[in-house]
Design a protein around this motif. Structure first.
Motif, PDB file in Angstrom:
ATOM      1  N   HIS A 280       0.821  -1.136  -0.070  1.00 37.81           N
ATOM      2  CA  HIS A 280       0.073   0.022  -0.038  1.00 37.81           C
ATOM      3  C   HIS A 280       1.015   1.214  -0.025  1.00 37.81           C
ATOM      4  O   HIS A 280       2.243   1.323   0.262  1.00 37.81           O
TER       5      HIS A 280
ATOM      6  N   ASP B 283       6.619   1.917   5.406  1.00 35.72           N
ATOM      7  CA  ASP B 283       5.572   0.972   5.774  1.00 35.72           C
ATOM      8  C   ASP B 283       4.849   1.032   4.501  1.00 35.72           C
ATOM      9  O   ASP B 283       4.051   2.188   4.228  1.00 35.72           O
ATOM     10  N   GLY B 284       4.545  -0.165   3.850  1.00 38.75           N
ATOM     11  CA  GLY B 284       3.659  -0.234   2.782  1.00 38.75           C
ATOM     12  C   GLY B 284       4.504   0.133   1.490  1.00 38.75           C
ATOM     13  O   GLY B 284       4.467  -0.905   0.457  1.00 38.75           O
TER      14      GLY B 284
ATOM     15  N   GLU C 205      -5.010   0.964   3.373  1.00 43.69           N
ATOM     16  CA  GLU C 205      -4.555  -0.197   4.020  1.00 43.69           C
ATOM     17  C   GLU C 205      -4.601   0.215   5.731  1.00 43.69           C
ATOM     18  O   GLU C 205      -5.110  -0.545   6.465  1.00 43.69           O
ATOM     19  N   GLU C 206      -4.278   1.394   5.720  1.00 40.58           N
ATOM     20  CA  GLU C 206      -3.980   2.039   7.140  1.00 40.58           C
ATOM     21  C   GLU C 206      -5.437   1.867   8.057  1.00 40.58           C
ATOM     22  O   GLU C 206      -5.309   1.671   9.109  1.00 40.58           O
TER      23      GLU C 206
ATOM     24  N   HIS D  38       7.158  -6.228   3.370  1.00 35.24           N
ATOM     25  CA  HIS D  38       6.941  -5.162   4.296  1.00 35.24           C
ATOM     26  C   HIS D  38       8.016  -5.161   5.455  1.00 35.24           C
ATOM     27  O   HIS D  38       8.852  -5.901   5.617  1.00 35.24           O
TER      28      HIS D  38
ATOM     29  N   HIS E 166      -1.938  -6.957   7.525  1.00 32.61           N
ATOM     30  CA  HIS E 166      -1.600  -6.464   6.289  1.00 32.61           C
ATOM     31  C   HIS E 166      -2.532  -7.003   5.304  1.00 32.61           C
ATOM     32  O   HIS E 166      -3.340  -7.947   5.567  1.00 32.61           O
TER      33      HIS E 166
HETATM   34 ZN   LIG Z   1       1.730  -1.437   6.151  1.00 32.63          ZN
END
Ligand SMILES: [Zn+2]
Length: 417
Positions: free
Chosen positions: A91, A102-103, A136-137, A198, A365
């Motif tokens: 993401h 992150d992502g 995603e978050e 990730h 995830h």
């Molecule tokens: Zn993530």
């Protein structure tokens, strides 16, 4: 086929400089003064990040499509056009004070993998697709992993469209506004395998000195309330022996849950919220509500932990002469990843000579929902200091390149047969 696969695996190589410069270019979109990233789902920053990704995917020779959740797919054809694709990605959205990895690492490593295949003029048997999942978050539009959840049957598209941010704007309106409302027929319907790289977001790889994490699954979670009812009374005249103090009883539950973690290895139990009634300095607490968060790798272990929590509550109720009612209000079952995907990841890491550690993800995830429908797996690389969802989040260039190389190796193996 086996011979050509081996040749493929040795010819396509991750270009570390190109991967790193893509990561740093993406980090400029929504960059915060402290060097982090604020790129909330379906914001103007998210649109700019998506536009850049689409441009890069097209340059890499991918056919780009967008589905009705705004998920972006970049497809590189294989020799067998009718074969189901191997899909990899993650993401681009972040939390309000998020980091640069992150992502985004999972998306840009997948992009770099197809760039490397193109450089090497390498053909795969199956098509390879890069995916960027929307929201995603779950920080702007709850819940988390909303779009992969719709694609994999957890939520309906109407539930997603109706999700509202704090300003009252809906997911559906914002998706249309940024120009990423695509077609339902573009959704991922089938996948031979799904692989997501990730950052670990925890300290285990660093502490154990391992370069690459082979993620065996996502832990199950049980959330509940424990309501303790005693008797409110004056803090002065009430003798200690006559008290039915709900907070003293609740404290015993908190400590018993900590002891539970030692008693049941593999279980983590946390009380994160405590509401005291009436919450006044001179009143013996009459009622307390505790939140309970239980996590484990197997449904059996999670059920055992829930049972032990009930026993703890019953014992405290008896000993402290209070009433305790514990009830679960949400559960997410443990999700083991697919053995074929895990062995492709393990083989790729071994061939590259990286040190590995098998571990479980403690956080959600997109791969978790994908695993409901398709063979899925994940690769972790270290997060410096275990820090994530923080502007100081850091994963070294070498670690990013190692993760991307393992991703490429795993995808080539899975796309060969
Ligand atoms: Zn993530």
């Amino acid at each position: 086929m086996a011979l050509s696969t081996r040749r493929m695996a040795t010819t396509a190589v991750i270009n570390g400089e190109r991967l790193w410069s893509a990561l740093m270019a993406m980090a400029e979109i929504g960059r915060t003064p402290a060097g982090g990233v604020r790129r909330l789902a379906l914001s103007d920053e998210d649109r700019r990040a998506r536009d850049l990704l689409v441009e890069w995917l097209r340059e890499a020779g991918c056919a780009v499509r967008v589905d009705d959740l705004g998920n972006i797919y970049g497809r590189r054809d294989g020799d067998d056009a009718g074969a189901t694709a191997v899909v990899c990605g993650s993401h681009l959205d972040t939390v309000p004070t998020g980091g640069r990895f992150d992502g985004v690492l999972g998306v840009l490593a997948a992009l770099e993998a197809v760039r490397a295949m193109r450089d090497a003029d390498l053909r795969t048997h199956r098509p390879v697709e890069v995916v960027c999942w929307t929201n995603e978050e779950g920080v702007r539009f709850a819940p988390a992993m909303l779009a992969s959840g719709v694609v994999c049957g957890r939520f309906t598209v109407d539930e997603a469209y109706a999700a509202r941010d704090q300003d009252g704007r809906t997911f559906g309106e914002e998706l249309r506004r940024i120009g990423y409302l695509g077609k339902p027929e573009h959704r991922m319907r089938s996948a031979a395998a799904y692989v997501e790289l990730h950052v670990e977001q925890g300290p285990t790889l660093e502490e154990e000195g391992a370069q690459v994490g082979i993620v065996e699954g996502v832990e199950g979670i049980s959330w509940g309330w424990a309501d303790v009812t005693g008797r409110a009374a004056h803090a002065g005249p009430t003798p200690v022996g006559d008290r039915r103090d709900a907070l003293v009883a609740a404290s015993r539950i908190v400590l018993a849950l900590r002891a539970l973690c030692a008693e049941l290895p593999g279980v983590r139990a946390t009380v994160g919220r405590c509401e005291v009634v009436p919450n006044a300095i001179n009143v013996i607490p009459g009622a307390v509500r505790l939140s309970t968060d239980l996590r484990a790798r197997t449904a059996d272990l999670l059920a055992t932990a829930s049972r032990r929590l009930e026993e703890v509550c019953a014992a405290v109720a008896r000993d402290d002469r209070v009433e305790v009612r514990a009830r679960e209000f949400w559960q997410s079952p443990p999700t083991p990843f697919h053995p074929a995907v895990l062995s492709a990841v393990a083989d790729a890491a071994r061939d590259l000579g990286h040190t590995t550690l098998r571990l479980w993800a403690g956080a959600g995830h997109d791969a978790k929902y994908v695993a409901d429908r398709h063979p899925a797996g994940m690769i972790f690389v270290p997060s410096s200091g275990g820090l994530s969802h923080n502007e100081a989040e850091w994963t070294s260039k070498d670690d990013c390149v190692r993760g991307a190389s393992v991703l490429l190796g795993a995808v080539l193996r899975l796309a060969a047969a």
